[in-house]
Enzyme design. Structure first.
Site, PDB file in Angstrom:
ATOM      1  CG  HIS A 330      -2.090  -0.999   1.233  1.00  0.00           C
ATOM      2  ND1 HIS A 330      -3.113  -0.976   0.769  1.00  0.00           N
ATOM      3  CD2 HIS A 330      -2.135  -2.297   1.689  1.00  0.00           C
ATOM      4  CE1 HIS A 330      -4.247  -1.888   0.873  1.00  0.00           C
ATOM      5  NE2 HIS A 330      -2.961  -2.894   1.433  1.00  0.00           N
ATOM      6  CE  LYS A 508      -5.576  14.245   0.340  1.00  0.00           C
ATOM      7  NZ  LYS A 508      -6.070  12.853  -0.137  1.00  0.00           N
ATOM      8  NE  ARG A 509      -2.977   9.753  10.279  1.00  0.00           N
ATOM      9  CZ  ARG A 509      -2.733   9.140  11.205  1.00  0.00           C
ATOM     10  NH1 ARG A 509      -3.475   7.908  11.714  1.00  0.00           N
ATOM     11  NH2 ARG A 509      -1.541   9.033  11.870  1.00  0.00           N
ATOM     12  CE  LYS A 514      -1.876  10.620   3.226  1.00  0.00           C
ATOM     13  NZ  LYS A 514      -2.393  10.012   1.965  1.00  0.00           N
ATOM     14  CB  THR A 616      -9.840   5.151  -0.857  1.00  0.00           C
ATOM     15  OG1 THR A 616      -9.387   5.350   0.327  1.00  0.00           O
ATOM     16  CG2 THR A 616      -9.044   3.757  -1.545  1.00  0.00           C
ATOM     17  CE  LYS A 620     -13.485   6.228   1.118  1.00  0.00           C
ATOM     18  NZ  LYS A 620     -12.558   6.389   2.122  1.00  0.00           N
TER      19      LYS A 620
HETATM   20  C1  26W Z   1       4.535   0.432   9.725  1.00  0.00           C
HETATM   21  C2  26W Z   1       3.534   1.773   9.748  1.00  0.00           C
HETATM   22  C3  26W Z   1       2.626   1.856   8.733  1.00  0.00           C
HETATM   23  C4  26W Z   1       1.324   2.206   8.902  1.00  0.00           C
HETATM   24  C5  26W Z   1       0.548   2.134   8.036  1.00  0.00           C
HETATM   25  C6  26W Z   1       3.106   1.871   7.441  1.00  0.00           C
HETATM   26  C7  26W Z   1       2.272   2.018   6.279  1.00  0.00           C
HETATM   27  C8  26W Z   1       0.821   2.019   6.578  1.00  0.00           C
HETATM   28  C9  26W Z   1      -0.270   2.009   5.617  1.00  0.00           C
HETATM   29  C10 26W Z   1       0.176   1.090   4.429  1.00  0.00           C
HETATM   30  C11 26W Z   1      -0.550   3.376   4.986  1.00  0.00           C
HETATM   31  C12 26W Z   1      -1.561   3.371   4.211  1.00  0.00           C
HETATM   32  O1  26W Z   1      -2.812   3.466   4.689  1.00  0.00           O
HETATM   33  N1  26W Z   1      -1.568   3.526   2.717  1.00  0.00           N
HETATM   34  C13 26W Z   1      -2.567   3.957   2.161  1.00  0.00           C
HETATM   35  O2  26W Z   1      -3.259   2.912   1.491  1.00  0.00           O
HETATM   36  C14 26W Z   1      -4.575   3.106   0.973  1.00  0.00           C
HETATM   37  C15 26W Z   1      -5.241   1.948   0.568  1.00  0.00           C
HETATM   38  O3  26W Z   1      -4.557   1.279  -0.387  1.00  0.00           O
HETATM   39  C16 26W Z   1      -4.020   3.890  -0.424  1.00  0.00           C
HETATM   40  O4  26W Z   1      -5.208   4.335  -0.943  1.00  0.00           O
HETATM   41  C17 26W Z   1      -2.914   5.091   0.192  1.00  0.00           C
HETATM   42  O5  26W Z   1      -2.742   5.796  -1.122  1.00  0.00           O
HETATM   43  C18 26W Z   1      -1.953   4.667   1.070  1.00  0.00           C
HETATM   44  O6  26W Z   1      -1.343   5.822   1.299  1.00  0.00           O
END
Ligand code: 26W
Length: 767
Positions: A330, A508-509, A514, A616, A620
């Site tokens: 992701h 968004k976060r 971003k 995503t 929306k």
């Molecule tokens: C280890 C810490 C950590 C925590 C969360 C690393 C990575 C994450 C996630 C992978 C971050 C995340 O939410 N990524 C998002 O995933 C969405 C669903 O696929 C995408 O639409 C977003 O672009 C992406 O940033």
């Protein structure tokens, strides 16, 4: 499920009496919420049981995060009883709207967690046998407030309203062992209702408890104090969701959480297989697992360990694993790819670590370049590499993202195993993200093309001949949604937003990539331009932000402070009041998103090209008829393909350009050449904005100083961004503008989670 109003009310009354010694007129909101939900749960039980044991191959979706949001309205909608319930309650003098206060289940950070929630709902709606496996965090993502413009975090006590949509399944509990600790994992099952189809999926969330009442041997050996410490440590595992998004924290407790989740889930599944007398060598015929990013990848060595304990050879167990596991990536952010210190891992989970070593050795025997393909190197375990090596399929979440995985992030793995890599573009559920959050627009669509789009979103294309007729009613619906949001923001944030303003939204976060900072700088530029008269007749615009920053992410928190200071400056200035308003809403979450998404005029999706895997939120907004102001990044690229680039506002460096730009990039030189940008930037350090802790100065320096100033090309993209943004804002309000909005709505079909999960079922899970 058949719904009888009388029976439903009788059952609700019965539970109110038995559980709370009250009745429907006197029950508190919380009591009514619990009784009503339980009444509905009871009615659905036969369907739930039938869906679970239909004998088909099932997929387990392993995820550290499920960002479910509020369950009640979505469940009633999917069961087809939302309006019946509303009427039934009204008939006894209560209002379904009372439950707007019920806390969201925020057991996730952002996109990845919400995606998991959308996929469970979509799978149930498509009758695809998918079960979620996760952690029942005692506290979800922190609650956010602002004090003096700075983010403050508080614990999220999401269970304070009760958890009537879960059932505790004690009999399925298992023991999870670490080198220094044994804990009991107790599952809580949540039904996932398909949309009006009688199918019910399950989300199984594991909670950790002290093992002692069961494990008498170790119990007797221990003295009182140690026992107390063990009990404390056991509950601690599930205490809290790590609030990081895209940043790896090497905390052992996080590794404990990850192992706890997968060990409990796999033990549970292996036990059931054995109870049914199955041969584990053919597990892949009945089961497969989707690993949601690297967080649950420790499942691979855990299943190897369990299978070997059941008498399979390493090669047999490895063969099973390569057929059951699949991995979704992701993010390409280097700091998000999980790596664990080999010593720490082998200390905590020695037998699991042995299996990882065996995988590394097997890889070495395959005659590959050990400099390129490795799982363990320099005493570091690379979880993504382990996942790719063992998985059957590896996927990215948008076309551009999968291409980057193949050509950059995992290019050596792709060269060796090209057949493993597939793209599955993300999707969202149109039930929560249109039917539920925007019923008026949904009704308008129903009126034009019927209701088949509820479960087949591509049908939205059928709107194309009616788009001109829809402009007026669409405008009216959007206007109503904006009024409601403005009232909500007034109540919760204390900021006045005139509903006739353009609602320009970025939610968004908070992350540097971003580029909320780019948006903020453009507002400063507009502000100064309006003040000094260089910008004439600026279209009245409200800039609306929502975002949580990871508590330890200094720069992200600085951006929140900056935007709050800009809001104070702008909103307090009578001269610009007719043109500008800025608000950063507190505690942005799924429920807030539902209110915002249906009321936006412009959707800001402005990440640096190549950085946002998919996004995503962009989908929306599109589904609610909003134009995107964005870069050619993530799913924005496919949004343009589906809705026409000319119907969106695209700017900025492309992914092909970014690498080249970085080679000669000198942000301070560019700033010198653009006085408008310089003026905006200077406001960060010249006292225009208050900066009690010096964090705005640090922000300024991140753009201008150091060996890699402005990593995310904010300054590079600034001029193009404001050019296109002004164009979007000036187009607003015309019929052509609303036609663009509606063309986005008509083109949103591809982004249904139903399409995504169907692709997983066909290409990956083979269900
Ligand atoms: C280890 C810490 C950590 C925590 C969360 C690393 C990575 C994450 C996630 C992978 C971050 C995340 O939410 N990524 C998002 O995933 C969405 C669903 O696929 C995408 O639409 C977003 O672009 C992406 O940033």
């Amino acid at each position: 499920m058949k719904f009888e109003k009388e029976e439903f009310l009788r059952e609700t009354e019965r539970i109110l009496e038995a559980e709370y010694a009250t009745d429907v007129t006197h029950a508190q909101k919380r009591e009514l919420y619990n009784a009503l939900s339980r009444a509905v749960m009871g009615m659905c039980y036969p369907d739930w049981r039938a869906s679970r044991s239909d004998g088909r191959k099932r997929c387990g979706y392993f995820s550290a995060e499920f960002l479910m949001g509020r369950a009640i309205y979505n469940n009633l909608l999917n069961l087809g009883v939302l309006e019946d319930c509303r009427e039934a309650l009204a008939s006894v003098g209560r209002d379904l709207g009372e439950f707007e206060e019920v806390e969201d289940a925020a057991l996730g950070n952002g996109g990845l967690g919400r995606l998991a929630a959308c996929y469970l709902e979509a799978a149930a709606s498509c009758k695809i046998p998918l079960d979620g496996y996760g952690i029942r965090y005692r506290y979800g993502l922190f609650r956010q407030t602002f004090e003096g413009g700075y983010q403050h975090e508080e614990g999220d006590d999401w269970l304070k309203w009760g958890d009537p949509w879960s059932v505790c399944v004690e009999r399925d509990s298992v023991i999870v062992s670490f080198a220094d600790q044994k804990v009991r994992a107790v599952p809580y099952d949540m039904p996932i209702f398909g949309y009006r189809n009688g199918a019910v999926g399950t989300l199984r969330l594991w909670s950790s408890e002290a093992v002692q009442p069961f494990d008498f041997a170790s119990f007797n050996e221990m003295r009182g104090e140690i026992k107390a410490a063990e009990n404390f440590a056991a509950t601690k595992i599930c205490d809290v969701l790590y609030p990081n998004d895209n940043t790896m924290v090497g905390k052992i407790l996080r590794l404990r959480q990850q192992y706890f989740l997968v060990s409990a889930s796999l033990q549970d599944i292996v036990r059931k297989e054995k109870e049914e007398g199955r041969d584990l060598r053919t597990l892949y015929e009945r089961r497969c697992f989707q690993l949601n990013d690297t967080h649950p990848v420790i499942a691979i060595p855990e299943l190897l360990r369990l299978l070997r304990a059941e008498g399979l050879s390493f090669d047999e167990a490895f063969g099973v694993c390569t057929r059951v596991f699949n991995f979704t990536n992701h993010t390409i952010m280097a700091e998000a790819l999980e790596k664990w210190d080999a010593l720490a891992l082998s200390d905590l989970l020695p037998e699991v670590y042995e299996q990882i070593v065996a995988c590394q050795q097997r890889l070495e025997r395959e005659d590959v370049d050990p400099q390129k393909l490795f799982i363990i190197r320099d005493n570091v375990v690379h979880m993504a590499n382990l996942a790719i090596y063992v998985s059957s399929k590896v996927n990215g979440v948008a076309e551009i993202h999968t291409n980057i995985l193949k050509t950059e992030t995992f290019r050596d793995w792709y060269a060796q195993y090209p057949e493993k890599f597939v793209n599955i573009t993300n999707g969202i559920t149109p039930r929560r993200w249109l039917l539920l959050n925007n019923p008026a627009l949904a009704a308008l669509i129903d009126e034009k093309i019927g209701t088949s789009w509820h479960t087949d979103l591509k049908q939205l294309r059928k709107l194309e001949p009616y788009l001109s007729d829809m402009v007026a009613p669409f405008k009216a619906i959007k206007g109503e949604n904006k009024k409601k949001l403005a009232a909500y923001i007034k109540e919760h944030e204390g900021v006045d937003i005139p509903p006739h303003f353009i609602f320009d939204v970025q939610v968004k976060r908070l992350h540097e990539y971003k580029r909320q900072l780019l948006n903020a700088l453009s507002i400063l530029y507009f502000y100064f331009g309006i003040k000094d008269g260089t910008i004439a007749e600026f279209p009245p615009t409200a800039f609306i932000f929502g975002a949580k920053a990871a508590p330890g992410y200094y720069m992200a928190k600085a951006v929140i402070k900056l935007i709050n200071e800009i809001a104070a400056l702008v909103n307090g200035d009578e001269e610009v009041a007719p043109y500008l308003r800025v608000v950063f809403v507190q505690n942005y979450n799924v429920s807030y998103a539902e209110k915002i998404v249906c009321a936006a005029d412009v959707s800001e999706q402005i990440s640096l090209a190549g950085m946002e895997a998919s996004g995503t939120g962009n989908m929306k907004f599109m589904l609610n008829g909003t134009v995107t102001l964005g870069t050619m990044d993530g799913a924005n690229v496919e949004i343009c393909e589906e809705a026409g680039r000319e119907n969106n506002y695209i700017f900025g460096a492309t992914v092909e350009e970014v690498a080249a730009i970085r080679r000669f990039y000198c942000p301070s030189e560019m700033t010198e050449q653009d006085p408008r940008l310089k003026r905006a930037l200077t406001a960060l350090i010249d006292g225009t904005l208050s900066d009690e802790t010096g964090s705005l100065k640090k922000l300024y320096e991140s753009l201008t100083l150091g060996h890699m100033p402005d990593r995310y090309l904010v300054i590079y993209d600034f001029a193009d961004y404001v050019r296109v943004k002004e164009e979007a804002l000036r187009d607003f309000g015309t019929d052509e503008y609303y036609l663009k909005c509606l063309k986005n709505l008509a083109g949103a079909g591809k982004f249904s989670a139903d399409r995504s999960v169907s692709e997983y079922a066909e290409l990956v899970w083979k269900i």
